[in-house]
Write an enzyme that holds these catalytic residues in place. Sequence first.
Site, short mmCIF file in Angstrom:
data_model
loop_
_atom_site.label_atom_id
_atom_site.label_comp_id
_atom_site.label_asym_id
_atom_site.label_seq_id
_atom_site.Cartn_x
_atom_site.Cartn_y
_atom_site.Cartn_z
N LYS A 185 -12.86 -1.60 6.13
CA LYS A 185 -12.10 -2.89 6.92
C LYS A 185 -12.64 -2.82 8.73
O LYS A 185 -12.86 -3.90 8.82
CB LYS A 185 -10.48 -2.79 7.01
CG LYS A 185 -9.50 -2.47 5.27
CD LYS A 185 -9.77 -3.12 4.82
CE LYS A 185 -9.38 -3.02 3.20
NZ LYS A 185 -8.41 -1.76 3.06
N TRP B 81 1.08 -1.48 0.58
CA TRP B 81 -0.04 -0.01 0.15
C TRP B 81 0.61 1.59 0.33
O TRP B 81 0.23 2.27 -1.13
CB TRP B 81 -1.36 0.10 1.06
CG TRP B 81 -2.66 -0.70 0.89
CD1 TRP B 81 -1.93 -2.60 1.68
CD2 TRP B 81 -3.36 -0.88 0.03
NE1 TRP B 81 -3.49 -2.48 1.21
CE2 TRP B 81 -4.03 -2.01 0.11
CE3 TRP B 81 -3.63 0.44 -1.10
CZ2 TRP B 81 -5.19 -2.14 -0.63
CZ3 TRP B 81 -4.47 0.07 -2.00
CH2 TRP B 81 -5.40 -0.49 -1.78
N ASP C 218 -1.39 6.54 6.68
CA ASP C 218 -2.68 5.29 6.08
C ASP C 218 -2.97 4.79 6.77
O ASP C 218 -2.52 3.60 7.25
CB ASP C 218 -2.42 5.07 4.33
CG ASP C 218 -3.54 4.04 4.12
OD1 ASP C 218 -4.53 3.72 4.77
OD2 ASP C 218 -3.57 3.57 2.89
C1 LIG Z 1 -8.15 -1.57 1.61
C2 LIG Z 1 -6.90 -0.40 1.70
C3 LIG Z 1 -6.53 0.58 0.74
C4 LIG Z 1 -7.28 1.34 -0.34
O1 LIG Z 1 -9.30 1.67 0.15
P1 LIG Z 1 -9.75 1.56 -1.35
O2 LIG Z 1 -10.89 1.66 -0.41
O3 LIG Z 1 -9.89 0.09 -1.75
O4 LIG Z 1 -9.12 2.77 -1.87
C5 LIG Z 1 -5.79 1.96 0.77
N1 LIG Z 1 -4.80 1.54 2.13
C6 LIG Z 1 -4.75 0.73 3.24
C7 LIG Z 1 -3.57 0.44 3.79
C8 LIG Z 1 -5.73 -0.42 2.06
O5 LIG Z 1 -5.60 -0.90 3.95
#
Ligand SMILES: *Cc1c(COP(=O)(O)O)cnc(C)c1O
Length: 358
Positions: free
Chosen positions: A194, A98, A170
């Site tokens: 998540k 990521w 993030d």
């Molecule tokens: C799932 C995830 C994303 C991406 O999320 P989207 O909503 O599909 O853009 C970004 N960063 C991390 C760490 C993730 O687990």
Amino acid sequence: MPAEVLEQAAAEMLDWPDASGRSSGMGVMEMSHRGRAFGEILARAQTDFRSLMAVPENFHILFMQGGGAAQNAIVPLNLCGPSADTQAKADFVVTGGWSAKSLLEAGKYCQPHEAARSAAFRDIPDLATWRLHHGAAYVHLCSNETVHGVEFHTLPDLAALGCDAPLVIDCSSHIASRPLDWSRVGLAYAGAQKNLGPAGLTLVVVREDLLERALPACPSVFCYRELARHDSMVNTPPTFGIYMAGLVFQWLLRQGGIAAMEQRNIAKAQALYAAIDASDLFYNPVDPACRSRMNVPFFLRVPERTDAFLVSAEAAGLLQLKGHKSLGGLRASLYNAMPMEGVQTLISLMREFERTQA
Ligand SMILES: *Cc1c(COP(=O)(O)O)cnc(C)c1O
């Protein structure tokens, strides 16, 4: 999603009752986002999140769209200005798939620089080796790498490293699973799907002093300053997602808040890692100092038996254990809503499979 939350949403689907239990005569999807009813939902979601995560008053809580991935562009658009004359630099710490993606996308809007990178995405490079740029617009890291299972258990203190750039994290896949040290963070973002609610909602928490750094080309609907000014309603916000996340915040408060959640998450992760480490068949390659509590990638020493394990797992009601396509193997995601019983069922199955079928 906690079953309790889904049940409440189902019960309120056709007629949302306000805080005093009074019928509104409509479901959340049917409300005007400017109306009194939705205003109550939005305000409560914000207040509950602020109190849950102890977000200081000088941070704005924004509800956005575009997912975590969109923030890879939205962050530089907001933090690399206000002048577009010289391209700003930004530092990236790459500890998994990521954060690697974040660096690539940012290159469209600024000059990204890899400040540190872990060799096989199995550890976090020693802070003393990070090469931080003087005058960088921000430093970005992914505080929980969802695919590789690498988590920052403490956030770096950039000031102590002699760096005055804001830290951007993030935290999509571990938000609300543990407390967050806001004194070390300028901006935190998380896709909701998540740990917070349905896909389509992104939560952004941004420090007040960072609102004036947007590039002129930053779209208004993605501009943190505009969103802060208009209470996340520059255009129609993801109303149903905000409502669902709000129900999750209420559920978290009923569970005893984030400190209680963290204790449960530690217990779940410890039980699973202990079972993996005690096994001769399964293994996890991540440095124990930064193993993720939320996402546990693990592998069979006999990889050709992976599919057979997945079949047994599905028969036992354990779903979605297949590893990410870039890594293969298995991955257990122990998000807040996963109860300890789910982890115990997985551990029993792993022991049984190792004893009888490996
Ligand atoms: C799932 C995830 C994303 C991406 O999320 P989207 O909503 O599909 O853009 C970004 N960063 C991390 C760490 C993730 O687990």
